[in-house]
Structures are given as C-alpha cells and as structure tokens.
Design an enzyme around this catalytic site. Structure first.
Site, PDB file in Angstrom:
ATOM      1  N   GLN A 165     -65.727 -26.884  77.027  1.00 40.24           N
ATOM      2  CA  GLN A 165     -65.196 -25.916  77.976  1.00 40.24           C
ATOM      3  C   GLN A 165     -65.821 -26.039  79.367  1.00 40.24           C
ATOM      4  O   GLN A 165     -65.557 -25.225  80.244  1.00 40.24           O
ATOM      5  CB  GLN A 165     -65.323 -24.495  77.436  1.00 40.24           C
ATOM      6  CG  GLN A 165     -66.733 -23.940  77.361  1.00 40.24           C
ATOM      7  CD  GLN A 165     -66.746 -22.583  76.679  1.00 40.24           C
ATOM      8  OE1 GLN A 165     -66.604 -22.482  75.463  1.00 40.24           O
ATOM      9  NE2 GLN A 165     -66.883 -21.519  77.458  1.00 40.24           N
ATOM     10  N   LEU A 221     -72.867  -8.226  84.106  1.00 36.20           N
ATOM     11  CA  LEU A 221     -73.857  -9.078  83.441  1.00 36.20           C
ATOM     12  C   LEU A 221     -73.208 -10.396  83.044  1.00 36.20           C
ATOM     13  O   LEU A 221     -72.090 -10.430  82.548  1.00 36.20           O
ATOM     14  CB  LEU A 221     -74.420  -8.385  82.200  1.00 36.20           C
ATOM     15  CG  LEU A 221     -75.245  -7.119  82.434  1.00 36.20           C
ATOM     16  CD1 LEU A 221     -75.989  -6.740  81.158  1.00 36.20           C
ATOM     17  CD2 LEU A 221     -76.233  -7.272  83.574  1.00 36.20           C
ATOM     18  N   GLN A 251     -60.075 -14.942  79.429  1.00 39.68           N
ATOM     19  CA  GLN A 251     -60.502 -15.505  78.132  1.00 39.68           C
ATOM     20  C   GLN A 251     -60.116 -14.570  76.985  1.00 39.68           C
ATOM     21  O   GLN A 251     -59.612 -15.005  75.937  1.00 39.68           O
ATOM     22  CB  GLN A 251     -62.013 -15.732  78.139  1.00 39.68           C
ATOM     23  CG  GLN A 251     -62.598 -16.040  76.772  1.00 39.68           C
ATOM     24  CD  GLN A 251     -64.063 -16.419  76.825  1.00 39.68           C
ATOM     25  OE1 GLN A 251     -64.388 -17.557  77.130  1.00 39.68           O
ATOM     26  NE2 GLN A 251     -64.965 -15.490  76.521  1.00 39.68           N
ATOM     27  N   MET A 308     -72.636 -18.346  73.981  1.00 37.10           N
ATOM     28  CA  MET A 308     -73.270 -19.630  74.300  1.00 37.10           C
ATOM     29  C   MET A 308     -74.763 -19.389  74.529  1.00 37.10           C
ATOM     30  O   MET A 308     -75.429 -20.179  75.204  1.00 37.10           O
ATOM     31  CB  MET A 308     -72.598 -20.259  75.519  1.00 37.10           C
ATOM     32  CG  MET A 308     -71.125 -20.569  75.250  1.00 37.10           C
ATOM     33  SD  MET A 308     -70.443 -21.862  76.304  1.00 37.10           S
ATOM     34  CE  MET A 308     -70.550 -21.077  77.879  1.00 37.10           C
ATOM     35  N   HIS A 325     -73.957  -9.025  75.782  1.00 38.93           N
ATOM     36  CA  HIS A 325     -73.807  -9.574  74.422  1.00 38.93           C
ATOM     37  C   HIS A 325     -74.284  -8.548  73.391  1.00 38.93           C
ATOM     38  O   HIS A 325     -73.668  -8.385  72.328  1.00 38.93           O
ATOM     39  CB  HIS A 325     -74.661 -10.838  74.241  1.00 38.93           C
ATOM     40  CG  HIS A 325     -74.256 -11.995  75.110  1.00 38.93           C
ATOM     41  ND1 HIS A 325     -75.058 -12.501  76.091  1.00 38.93           N
ATOM     42  CD2 HIS A 325     -73.129 -12.750  75.101  1.00 38.93           C
ATOM     43  CE1 HIS A 325     -74.455 -13.529  76.668  1.00 38.93           C
ATOM     44  NE2 HIS A 325     -73.283 -13.701  76.094  1.00 38.93           N
TER      45      HIS A 325
HETATM   46  O1  PAF Z   1     -67.672 -16.442  76.613  1.00 41.25           O
HETATM   47  C1  PAF Z   1     -68.373 -17.359  76.111  1.00 41.25           C
HETATM   48  O2  PAF Z   1     -69.594 -17.273  76.076  1.00 41.25           O
HETATM   49  C2  PAF Z   1     -67.681 -18.607  75.573  1.00 41.25           C
HETATM   50  O3  PAF Z   1     -66.552 -18.910  76.315  1.00 41.25           O
HETATM   51  C3  PAF Z   1     -67.351 -18.494  74.070  1.00 41.25           C
HETATM   52  C4  PAF Z   1     -66.341 -17.407  73.815  1.00 41.25           C
HETATM   53  C5  PAF Z   1     -68.617 -18.242  73.274  1.00 41.25           C
HETATM   54  C6  PAF Z   1     -66.732 -19.814  73.576  1.00 41.25           C
HETATM   55  O4  PAF Z   1     -67.631 -20.873  73.726  1.00 41.25           O
END
Ligand code: PAF
Length: 281
Positions: free
Chosen positions: A63, A186, A155, A32, A39
């Site tokens: 979400q 992080l 998740q 996101m 990341h």
């Molecule tokens: O972990 C995230 O940043 C979000 O939940 C994802 C997996 C990009 C889905 O929008």
C-alpha cells in the site's frame, strides 16, 4: 501482561479455530503498528463487542507508493505490545511478509469507483494494497468484526464495500477519529513531523472546520476552497493535495452539503502528508 505475539498464519489459525469452536466472537483491529490513542479506541470498541480481540501489526508494502515512505514508516513493536497490555487483547498477529505475500503471490483485490479521486488519485495503487491485505487479514483471523478509524474515511468506505462485495463474513465497523486537544487528528505519521512544524499542524483541522461552517451556511465549495488553501499555505503547509466535499455514503462529489456530507483534505507539512475529514451539516 503483554499479549502473545503470533508470527505465522498457522499459529493464528490454531488460536482462532479454538475460539470459533467454543462459539466465541472475534474482533480484529488491523494496524501497521506505531500505536496511538486512536488505535487504542478501536481496541476498546472491539473489546466491548467481541469475546476475543486480535490486533494485527503489519507494515504492508503493497500500500506504499513511495519507497522512502515505506522505509521511514515508524516500527515500534515492543512499545506497541506494552501499550496493548492493559486492554486484555487476546493476541497480536505480527506476521512476516512471507506469511501475507508468499513466493508467487499473484492476486490483487480492487474496488473501483470509491477509489477514484481523493487519496486514490494521489497514491496510485494504495487502495489495491489496502483491500488486498485487509481481505487476507479478515480471512486469516476469521474475524466477525473489524474496526477502522473514520480518520481514513475513504479507506473505511472502500474496505466496507470490499467486504460486502466479496461476501466476507467480517462486518466493518467505523469508529470516530481521535484528536489531540488542539484538533490534530491522531496518526502514526505525526511522530515524523519536524518539531518546528508541530504547532502549525492543527491548522488543517481548524481551516476545515471554518470551511465546513461556511458550506453549512450555503456558500459553495469553489470559491471558499481557494481561501482555505491559501490559509493552509500561510500556516506553513507546502502543498495542499485536495480539499473536497463528498457524500458521506458513496463519496460522490458535491458542491453543497445537500445530503450527509464529508469534507476531506490532504496536505503536506514538514515533508509529512497529513489527512483529515469532518462531517458537514
Ligand atoms: O490504516 C492502516 O493502518 C492500514 O491501511 C491498514 C488498514 C492496517 C491496512 O494495512
């Protein structure tokens, strides 16, 4: 060079079909935005495994169960593109909401069971939003592999289950949590922590590690959990949503780490919800 930014699924489809025809493998890192070293570690893992790498940046409204959380979520696309420049990413896919949820969109992807409890109980509808957008991103990118951090452990389990249950051709790969030197996991939300609360934030991981040690020594979760919650409040956390021990695979509730287990917690500090999890035993 910053990667090209694709805004439409048509432009994305053109690029990925070309790569597929050439027999190349595609890795996707769904995000996101507000990218951090966690990341970037996923991007590195994708680059090591796949011929082509796409980073998606989409703040997924479905979400968020709280309007102000969605509004305050950091949006830093230009800086994100700069951060990706050294990694040789092939494309950033940053669609507008209409590319993901066009007028009349009426479908939801729901995983049952694994979404009960933990973040699922505290953020109603959150995981339906995550699985719906991930199914779309996997299909739009035609990715062979998708990379997720273990920091969002529930998740990771839920998306893995979704991809298997729907026979999607995307394999979900979990990668270790990246931490600050003081132990804080992080997260894009860390920038929202008021400066005066930042020093207290690593208490979450510290208290969890102490608790995990006691569990590994044979104590049961019940009594030590209360002490851990008290320690977090003492450190400045305003609310502890949960501290739970679950099986690493399947997220079944445990009192002792009798099989590979994960300690998971969510707590509020300075108006920001922090989550973390660690392996036990
Ligand atoms: O972990 C995230 O940043 C979000 O939940 C994802 C997996 C990009 C889905 O929008």
């Amino acid at each position: 060079m910053t990667p090209p930014i694709l805004r439409t699924k048509a432009a994305l489809r053109d690029a990925v079909l070309g790569w597929k025809r050439a027999g190349e493998t595609i890795g996707v890192v769904p995000t996101m935005g507000a990218l951090h070293a966690g990341h970037l570690s996923l991007v590195e893992a994708a680059k090591a495994d796949c011929d082509r790498v796409i980073v998606t940046i989409f703040v997924n409204p479905k979400q968020f169960n709280n309007a102000s959380d969605l509004e305050n979520y950091p949006r830093t696309e230009e800086a994100d593109a700069e951060k990706l420049a050294p990694f040789g990413v092939d494309a950033i896919y940053a669609p507008g909401p209409g590319e993901i949820y066009p007028e009349g969109f009426a479908t939801a992807v729901t995983v049952t069971g694994l979404t009960d409890g933990l973040c699922g109980s505290h953020r109603p509808g959150h995981f339906d939003g995550v699985t719906t957008v991930c199914a779309k991103l996997f299909l739009q990118t035609l990715a062979d592999r998708a990379y997720f951090g273990e920091k969002d452990y529930q998740q990771l389990q839920v998306v893995t289950r979704m991809a298997r249950d729907l026979d999607l051709l995307t394999e979900v790969i979990g990668c270790p949590t990246v931490r600050e030197p003081d132990g804080l996991a992080l997260s894009s939300r860390n920038v929202l922590l008021p400066p005066e609360t930042r020093a207290a934030a690593p208490a979450l991981n510290r208290v969890m590690r102490q608790l995990a040690e006691r569990l590994a020594e044979g104590e049961s979760l019940g009594p030590v959990r209360f002490q851990a919650e008290a320690a977090l409040r003492e450190a400045g956390f305003s609310e502890v949503e949960y501290i739970e021990l679950r099986s690493a695979d399947g997220l079944e509730t445990l009192e002792h780490p009798t099989r590979p287990a994960r300690l998971l917690a969510a707590a509020w500090l300075g108006g920001v919800r922090l989550i973390d999890n660690i392996a036990v035993g």
